[in-house]
Design a protein around this motif. Structure first.
Motif, PDB file in Angstrom:
ATOM      1  N   CYS A  50     -16.624  39.373  -1.665  1.00 25.52           N
ATOM      2  CA  CYS A  50     -17.437  39.040  -2.845  1.00 25.52           C
ATOM      3  C   CYS A  50     -16.683  39.182  -4.164  1.00 25.52           C
ATOM      4  CB  CYS A  50     -18.692  39.921  -2.900  1.00 25.52           C
ATOM      5  SG  CYS A  50     -19.691  39.901  -1.392  1.00 25.52           S
ATOM      6  N   CYS A  53     -14.930  36.467  -6.595  1.00 27.62           N
ATOM      7  CA  CYS A  53     -15.697  35.588  -7.488  1.00 27.62           C
ATOM      8  C   CYS A  53     -16.729  36.343  -8.321  1.00 27.62           C
ATOM      9  CB  CYS A  53     -16.416  34.506  -6.693  1.00 27.62           C
ATOM     10  SG  CYS A  53     -15.317  33.362  -5.817  1.00 27.62           S
ATOM     11  N   HIS A  54     -17.333  37.376  -7.742  1.00 24.01           N
ATOM     12  CA  HIS A  54     -18.408  38.117  -8.407  1.00 24.01           C
ATOM     13  C   HIS A  54     -17.905  39.479  -8.873  1.00 24.01           C
ATOM     14  CE1 HIS A  54     -21.640  35.359  -7.225  1.00 24.01           C
ATOM     15  NE2 HIS A  54     -21.043  35.270  -6.045  1.00 24.01           N
ATOM     16  N   SER A  55     -18.064  39.746 -10.152  1.00 25.67           N
ATOM     17  CA  SER A  55     -17.709  41.058 -10.670  1.00 25.67           C
ATOM     18  C   SER A  55     -18.868  42.030 -10.489  1.00 25.67           C
ATOM     19  CB  SER A  55     -17.358  40.960 -12.164  1.00 25.67           C
ATOM     20  OG  SER A  55     -18.492  40.495 -12.901  1.00 25.67           O
ATOM     21  N   PRO A 107     -20.010  32.332 -11.448  1.00 26.87           N
ATOM     22  CA  PRO A 107     -20.674  33.264 -10.532  1.00 26.87           C
ATOM     23  C   PRO A 107     -21.186  34.483 -11.285  1.00 26.87           C
ATOM     24  CG  PRO A 107     -18.616  32.488  -9.578  1.00 26.87           C
ATOM     25  CD  PRO A 107     -18.633  32.018 -11.001  1.00 26.87           C
ATOM     26  N   ASP A 109     -22.429  38.241 -12.415  1.00 25.85           N
ATOM     27  CA  ASP A 109     -22.074  39.633 -12.137  1.00 25.85           C
ATOM     28  C   ASP A 109     -23.159  40.237 -11.238  1.00 25.85           C
ATOM     29  OD1 ASP A 109     -20.441  42.176 -13.146  1.00 25.85           O
ATOM     30  OD2 ASP A 109     -22.561  42.699 -13.161  1.00 25.85           O
ATOM     31  N   LEU A 110     -22.737  41.056 -10.269  1.00 26.87           N
ATOM     32  CA  LEU A 110     -23.682  41.575  -9.279  1.00 26.87           C
ATOM     33  C   LEU A 110     -24.033  43.046  -9.470  1.00 26.87           C
ATOM     34  CD1 LEU A 110     -22.374  39.865  -6.001  1.00 26.87           C
ATOM     35  CD2 LEU A 110     -24.122  39.077  -7.614  1.00 26.87           C
TER      36      LEU A 110
END
Length: 245
Positions: A50, A53-55, A107, A109-110
């Motif tokens: 993950c 692409c996703h910070s 994408p 941020d998670l």
């Protein structure tokens, strides 16, 4: 009173819609944030699949090491791919411009995705990709229609295909998604992949609020204190008012 009821319903309706995943039944994530082994596995999968692409820019590596029962050296050796400083946050090299060019939108941020979407939604989403040749990456998702990302876990899970059913609304027949079936095998069994999805969901829930387990632990003591204080206050009240009553 009616105005208060209407205001309450207006406030909770969006949350109910979010929890329902747009009308799609959600699977029970059944995560356990006290299970450090699950969180460690979730961290491993997140970093490998993950983080490119996703910070998760509100989470620091050294905080994760402390909370997940890891040494800082273990985190440096196994979980840090985008920086060499243990005190850094989980950022990525991809710029918003490149993300838009490659995926249509950068994408997200998670860091707080579990708080925004809910753990059941995340768990169902991770398990909900299916083949769809109409989409740019050849896949769609049953809880996030027309999703703009590939299924990065396809090698573990294998491919799934959609099975549709016909529903009639106002005399018009409509094909709707009924369920998903395996289209090809992955390197894991269905049960093993479900655990992967559960581990990632647990890790995302953790980084959404790293203090939550401590908060819950303290909450138990606070409730016990309130209970004891209530008894003492009641007895004191009876002592002061015994001559009046």
């Amino acid at each position: 009173m009616k105005k208060l009821i209407v205001a309450f319903l207006l406030a909770v309706t969006p949350m109910l819609g979010l929890a329902a995943g747009g009308g799609v039944p959600l699977d029970d994530a059944d995560i356990d944030l006290s299970d450090q082994a699950s969180l460690q596995r979730g961290a491993k999968y997140f970093m490998n699949y993950c983080l490119s692409c996703h910070s998760a820019k509100y989470q620091r590596y050294n905080r994760m090491a402390k909370d997940l029962g890891l040494t800082e050296q273990e985190v440096i050796d196994n979980l840090m791919f985008t920086t060499d400083k243990i005190g850094e946050t989980m950022n990525i090299a991809m710029t918003a411009e490149k993300g838009t060019e490659w995926f249509g939108n950068p994408p997200p941020d998670l860091s707080v995705i579990a708080r925004a979407r809910g753990v059941d939604w995340l768990y169902t989403y991770l398990r909900g990709f299916y083949l769809d040749e109409k989409r740019p990456f050849g896949v769609n998702n049953r809880v996030f229609p027309d999703v703009g990302m590939p299924n990065v876990l396809w090698q573990l899970q294998g491919d799934q295909k959609a099975v549709y059913k016909t529903e009639v609304h106002n005399g018009t027949e409509t094909e709707v998604l009924d369920h998903l079936e395996p289209a090809s095998e992955g390197t894991m069994s269905a049960e093993e992949f479900d655990q992967v999805a559960r581990d990632i969901t647990a890790f995302l829930s953790y980084i959404g609020e790293p203090i939550q387990m401590e908060r819950k632990r303290l909450g138990v003591w606070v409730l016990l204190f309130i209970a004891v204080f209530f008894v003492m206050s009641y007895l004191l009240k009876k002592e002061y008012w015994k001559d009046v009553h």
